[in-house]
Design an enzyme around this catalytic site. Sequence first.
Site, PDB file in Angstrom:
ATOM      1  N   ASP A 113       0.857  -1.187   0.000  1.00 45.77           N
ATOM      2  CA  ASP A 113       0.000   0.000   0.000  1.00 45.77           C
ATOM      3  C   ASP A 113       0.899   1.244   0.000  1.00 45.77           C
ATOM      4  OD1 ASP A 113      -1.570   2.197   0.706  1.00 45.77           O
ATOM      5  OD2 ASP A 113      -2.726   1.119   2.212  1.00 45.77           O
ATOM      6  N   VAL A 114       0.912   1.965  -1.112  1.00 45.85           N
ATOM      7  CA  VAL A 114       1.724   3.182  -1.238  1.00 45.85           C
ATOM      8  C   VAL A 114       0.787   4.328  -1.587  1.00 45.85           C
ATOM      9  CG1 VAL A 114       3.773   4.225  -2.251  1.00 45.85           C
ATOM     10  CG2 VAL A 114       3.532   1.738  -2.255  1.00 45.85           C
ATOM     11  N   GLU A 115       0.571   5.237  -0.657  1.00 45.75           N
ATOM     12  CA  GLU A 115      -0.387   6.308  -0.921  1.00 45.75           C
ATOM     13  C   GLU A 115       0.036   7.677  -0.411  1.00 45.75           C
ATOM     14  OE1 GLU A 115      -3.940   5.982   1.917  1.00 45.75           O
ATOM     15  OE2 GLU A 115      -3.363   3.876   1.619  1.00 45.75           O
ATOM     16  N   VAL A 116       1.216   7.763   0.223  1.00 47.06           N
ATOM     17  CA  VAL A 116       1.731   9.061   0.680  1.00 47.06           C
ATOM     18  C   VAL A 116       3.230   9.129   0.420  1.00 47.06           C
ATOM     19  CG1 VAL A 116      -0.042   9.410   2.454  1.00 47.06           C
ATOM     20  CG2 VAL A 116       2.071   8.192   3.026  1.00 47.06           C
ATOM     21  N   TYR A 126      -1.023  -1.271  -4.244  1.00 44.99           N
ATOM     22  CA  TYR A 126      -2.262  -0.534  -3.993  1.00 44.99           C
ATOM     23  C   TYR A 126      -1.931   0.944  -3.909  1.00 44.99           C
ATOM     24  CZ  TYR A 126      -5.987   1.750  -1.327  1.00 44.99           C
ATOM     25  OH  TYR A 126      -6.958   2.626  -0.911  1.00 44.99           O
TER      26      TYR A 126
END
Length: 261
Positions: free
Chosen positions: A150-153, A184
């Site tokens: 999960d990479v989102e920031v 993701y």
Amino acid sequence: MRTYIIAAVATVFVIACVAACYCYWSHQNNRKTGKTTTKDIALQDADLPLLRGYELHGIDVSHHQYDIDWQQVVREPVNGKPISFVFIKATQASWHVDTRFHYNWQQAKNQGLIRGAYHFFKPGVDGKAQALHFIRNVRLEEGDFVPVLDVEVADGMSKKVLQREVKEWLHTVEKHYGKRPMIYSGKRFYETSLQGAFNDYPLWIAYYAPFAPNHNWAFWQYSDKGKISGIRASVDLNVFAGTAEELSSYLIGSKKQLVRF
């Protein structure tokens, strides 16, 4: 006095009109650019006839969903379809394990759901150290999903360094589990920070809009407002792009090559 009152009313009217125009423009602009938030569109699966074309529906959970009654969850249809899979938060950074991971992981298996474990990537922490933390805490079995990052920031990290550390995580994890991981990310973040550098990796994309994102995605998280029996908090809703046979290529133990959509 009457003149002042008329002027005041006129001023309020003009301000209201300007505000309404701005809100409309902002909403339309967000839809064009992909900057869609849950405040813009409160998506519910029943409001999206488009989703009836997808056979495989699932959810993703973490400690934010509190104590889950998994027996109730598997009885709850999503858009007329049974829940087929679940992604569960496992780890974060190089030291944190989600407080509900082990319980959710075992219960999902007990209920016969296809389960996947994801790691929340922490910028500023060595990518390999994060990968080893995931490996120490997640034992994947045959029939589980491939690992998910999960990479989102970015938290101020440059695009170049972020991509380098993400690749370190992906390579380390793939070497250990023998299967290419999945990424993701939110649509906007993916486009600005990841797109083009990870084309060989399956994509699970978050995009809260009444139409599918224009990317080659395998999974689409289309809402974070789902209501499921057995889960007292809102939960993320997802669909898979293909068939059950194609889904099997995303599982540990499968000899099939991951499907590209």
